[in-house]
Scaffold this active site. Sequence first.
Site, PDB file in Angstrom:
ATOM      1  N   ASP A   1       0.770  -1.027  -0.029  1.00  0.00           N
ATOM      2  CA  ASP A   1      -0.100   0.048  -0.017  1.00  0.00           C
ATOM      3  C   ASP A   1       0.955   1.193   0.099  1.00  0.00           C
ATOM      4  OD1 ASP A   1       1.107   0.114   2.704  1.00  0.00           O
ATOM      5  OD2 ASP A   1      -1.112  -0.054   3.459  1.00  0.00           O
TER       6      ASP A   1
ATOM      7  N   GLU B   1       8.859  13.585   8.163  1.00  0.00           N
ATOM      8  CA  GLU B   1       7.901  12.963   7.571  1.00  0.00           C
ATOM      9  C   GLU B   1       6.775  12.539   8.634  1.00  0.00           C
ATOM     10  OE1 GLU B   1       8.881   8.398   7.624  1.00  0.00           O
ATOM     11  OE2 GLU B   1       8.578   8.863   5.367  1.00  0.00           O
TER      12      GLU B   1
ATOM     13  N   GLU C   1       3.801   0.984   2.011  1.00  0.00           N
ATOM     14  CA  GLU C   1       4.763  -0.134   1.776  1.00  0.00           C
ATOM     15  C   GLU C   1       4.469  -1.579   2.661  1.00  0.00           C
ATOM     16  OE1 GLU C   1       8.402   2.591   1.398  1.00  0.00           O
ATOM     17  OE2 GLU C   1       7.575   2.519  -0.689  1.00  0.00           O
TER      18      GLU C   1
HETATM   19  C1  BGC Z   1       6.378   5.856   3.387  1.00  0.00           C
HETATM   20  C2  BGC Z   1       5.868   5.925   1.796  1.00  0.00           C
HETATM   21  C3  BGC Z   1       6.805   6.862   1.151  1.00  0.00           C
HETATM   22  C4  BGC Z   1       8.184   6.638   1.522  1.00  0.00           C
HETATM   23  C5  BGC Z   1       9.391   7.666   0.912  1.00  0.00           C
HETATM   24  C6  BGC Z   1       7.806   5.563   3.391  1.00  0.00           C
HETATM   25  O1  BGC Z   1       8.078   5.467   4.665  1.00  0.00           O
HETATM   26  O2  BGC Z   1       5.524   4.762   4.086  1.00  0.00           O
HETATM   27  O3  BGC Z   1       4.732   6.249   1.543  1.00  0.00           O
HETATM   28  O4  BGC Z   1       6.546   6.723  -0.511  1.00  0.00           O
HETATM   29  O5  BGC Z   1       8.587   6.488   2.669  1.00  0.00           O
HETATM   30  O6  BGC Z   1       8.973   8.903   1.330  1.00  0.00           O
END
Ligand code: BGC
Length: 363
Positions: free
Chosen positions: A163, A322, A166
Site C-alpha cells: 500500500d 515525515e 509499503e
Molecule cells: C512511506 C511511503 C513513502 C516513502 C518515501 C515510506 O516510509 O511509507 O509512503 O513513499 O517512505 O517517502
Amino acid sequence: MPPAVDPALLTRSRDVILSLQLPNGAFPASPTFSAYQGYCWFRDGAFIADGLSADGSVDSPTAFFSWCATVLDRYTPQIEEIIARAGAGDPVPGSQMLPARYTFDGGLGADDWTDFQLDGYGTWIWALDEHVRRHGVDPSPFAAAVAITVRYLLSSWQRSCYDWWEEHAEQVHVSTLGCIVAGLRSAVSLGVLDDVLASRAAQGADDVLAFILERGVHDGRLVKWIGNPDVDASLSALFAPLRVFDPASDLATETLAAIGRDLEVDGGVYRFRADTFFGGGRWPLLSCFKGLAHAARGERDEAQRLLAWAVAQATDTLDLPEQVSDRLLDPSMEEYWINRWGPVATPLLWSHAMVLRLNAELS
Ligand code: BGC
C-alpha cells in the site's frame, strides 16, 4: 483570517524541493535519510509535482513527468511481458512487477525494498493531467508513457500489492484502487490515447470504482483494505485532491469522520491505528490531505486548522519531517527504527509539497 503559513516556510518549501530536484526531473524523497537516499518514488514524486504545480511552478513538474516517461520507456519490454502474461492467465510474480521507486537515473538500485505498489502509476497520470489543465502544458510528449501505464494498470489492478505505506502486500488496498481510478480517468481526459484504449481506460475506471463501492465500503465509509473495516488516513485523498468520489458525498462525510475519530489528535493525523513505524507518529502530509478534503467540502476552518498543525511541525531551520514523535501510538518501537535507520526523515519533500498544495488551495 490571518495567513496560516509563514511566507518563510513557503519559500523554504519551494527551495527544498527545487534545489534537490535532479536535472533529469527526479525528486529525492528525502536527501539524507539513510533508507530513502538516492531514490525517487512515483507516489511521492507525483504529489510533489502536483504541490509545486498548484503553487505556480511549471517547468519543475513537467521535468518530473518527463522523468516518469523516461523510466516507463526504459521498462516497456518488461511491462509488455507483464501485460502478456496477465492476459494469458499466468501473471508474473509480484517481484517482477514495477517497483515503487527507482534510482535517480531510472535504475532499480541494489537495496531490497517492498517494491510492488500500483498506486504511483495511477497518481503520476493524475498529477500530469492536473498540471496540463492548470498550465496548458502540451501532453503529447507523454502519450506513449501514459498508454503503457494504462495498459499496465488495466492488466493488473485486481492484484494485491503493498500500500501507500509499503505494507501488506497480500491485501488489495482501497487507497491504491482509488489512485488507479484517478489515473485511468485522467488518461482519458488528457486526450492522448487512441479511441480503443481510451474506451478501455474509461471502462476500467468504472470497473475499479464499482469494485470499491461493492467491496471497499463498510458502515457507509471506505475501508483500509478489502475485508478490513479499519480506516487509513490515505483514504481522504480519494475525495481531494484525487476526486475519485464527490467530496460532498455521504461516503466522504462518513470516511472523514472516521479518520477524525480514529486517527486525528489536535490536527495531527496518524497513518492507521496499528502503525509502529518510528513508534507511529502523526504525519504533517496527512493533515494536509485531510485538509484538502475538508477544503473541497467548503469546510475552510477545518482545513485551516489542519494546515496550522502541519506548518507548526517545521524545525528551527524550517524543515518539515515525515512524522512527529511527540504522541506516539507505540512508543516502544521508536528506538528500534532510530537504531535501524537513524532519526525520522527530515526534510521530507512530500511533506513540504503538501503544505504548498493545501496553502494554494486555501489562498
Ligand atoms: C512511506 C511511503 C513513502 C516513502 C518515501 C515510506 O516510509 O511509507 O509512503 O513513499 O517512505 O517517502
